[in-house]
Design an enzyme around this catalytic site. Sequence first.
Site, PDB file in Angstrom:
ATOM      1  N   LYS A  64       0.838  -1.201   0.043  1.00  0.00           N
ATOM      2  CA  LYS A  64      -0.028   0.023  -0.014  1.00  0.00           C
ATOM      3  C   LYS A  64       0.836   1.150  -0.113  1.00  0.00           C
ATOM      4  O   LYS A  64       2.056   1.049   0.698  1.00  0.00           O
ATOM      5  CB  LYS A  64      -0.940   0.059   1.270  1.00  0.00           C
ATOM      6  CG  LYS A  64      -2.152   0.984   0.979  1.00  0.00           C
ATOM      7  CD  LYS A  64      -3.269   0.222   0.492  1.00  0.00           C
ATOM      8  CE  LYS A  64      -4.398   1.232   0.163  1.00  0.00           C
ATOM      9  NZ  LYS A  64      -5.592   0.170  -0.118  1.00  0.00           N
ATOM     10  N   ASP A 118      -6.866   4.577  -4.759  1.00  0.00           N
ATOM     11  CA  ASP A 118      -7.280   4.289  -3.464  1.00  0.00           C
ATOM     12  C   ASP A 118      -8.038   5.867  -3.257  1.00  0.00           C
ATOM     13  O   ASP A 118      -8.372   6.502  -4.162  1.00  0.00           O
ATOM     14  CB  ASP A 118      -6.334   4.029  -2.396  1.00  0.00           C
ATOM     15  CG  ASP A 118      -6.951   3.320  -1.079  1.00  0.00           C
ATOM     16  OD1 ASP A 118      -7.610   2.591  -0.962  1.00  0.00           O
ATOM     17  OD2 ASP A 118      -6.835   4.212   0.031  1.00  0.00           O
TER      18      ASP A 118
END
Length: 436
Positions: free
Chosen positions: A105, A145
């Site tokens: 991430k 995201d």
Amino acid sequence: MNHIDPWEEAKKRLTRIAALTKLDKKFLNQLFLHDNPIRMRLSIQMDDGSYKIFTAYRMQHNNTLGPYKGGLRYHQNVSESEVKALSFWMTIKNAVVDVPFGGGKGGLIVNPNELTDAELERLTRAFARELTPYIGPNKDIPAPDVNTNGKIMGWIVDEYSKAVGEYVPGVVTGKMIEHGGSEGREEATGLGGVYVLMAYLAGIRKDPKNMSVAIQGFGNVGKFAAKYLLKKGFRIVAISDSKSGVYTPNGFTSISDLEGYKRKHGSLIGYFDDKQRKKGIGKNIDPGKILTLPVDIIIPAALENMITKEIAKKIRAKIVLELANGPTTTEADEILRKRHIVVIPDILANAGGVVVSYFEWYQNLNHQRWGKSSVFRRLKHKMTSASVKTITIANKTNISLREAAYVLALRRIERTWQKQQNIAETSRQFLQKQLH
Ligand code: NAD
């Protein structure tokens, strides 16, 4: 509210759940550490000629199952701990739905609303240049995201391709269709959640027809979940966004109509006119009340930590379908369990997005283009299969669906890790023999 440290919380949950299944200690210890935590400083020239420095992260958690995979988040509240937790959840989520990826991430500390388009592009391109040595279709594949999108992914493909000297669309997913994105990515998370819910209801032999649903969040995920639930015969009685909520006891007949209203007015306030309100057809409600309405199913599809312990005590639904990431605090989770409210966990329920990201990556690498119906058929298969496996583990061992999804994922990763250890050991022994 107490400050919640996301990575500390994630580690606590891992410790508790690992105790439910026998795992190799060495393997388990690895999951408490990130393979490669990358921190960066990006210096950007602003439109007024001044320079500003931004902090960014890419946390590569674990790549036992395949290249690191996970989104890039642009937000002023991004922290190292948050990105660490999110990358760990990606390791688990990818294993639950059995896609050949590890977990990663990224995050950039910035409020993108405070930047001009040109500044956002320069910042993203600088981020991409710093990321280039660490990413690649077989190494680490970022995706959108919070506050990032297909356009931003396009800039990353561009910078990466320039650096390596060839066009490599498979370095990121979530691209716009014309730049190599997949059909069906937009609908994937909401629709994937519907497939999971259908599998759960089939398991308890419950007819979804007419079950009432309240959805918190009317963005990408909430909107598509509502549309597909309506098609399956559920009664969507309430929907909220950050500013407004609407409630109609007989259920909405069109989600597109709500969408059009929100586009035109910026929120759902005033959706029901005076006449409709007087006739009891529908009314506006406080968005803060959406999760405690008397319905069969609630769907948090907005932000993290929305189901607090106070809310958990008041929930009247019997099923919570977690489409947001981390919508339930650990304390709330415990309360819901004691109250026998079933929680279908985020690591399973919202994995449809990463499943179609996998399809996108696969199509890019194999120079293929699949139609929407083909993407949805494959998505249904993946989501249903992961759901059935999770439910079976939960039923056999009398644990919650969240615990069962973790157990499924941890066993899958451990099996591959063990094989890799065996191969490494065999080659070591072979080399030793050759030397003697
Ligand atoms: P989005 O920005 O499109 O929509 C978020 C929605 O939540 C908006 O309608 C916003 O108004 C609403 N909202 C914000 N605060 C709220 C509040 N206090 N009460 C009610 N509504 C509120 O985001 P999204 O892509 O739909 O993502 C929603 C959640 O799903 C996030 O947790 C995200 O991490 C998770 N998720 C998204 C995907 C994906 O593919 N988009 C995949 C996996 C998980």
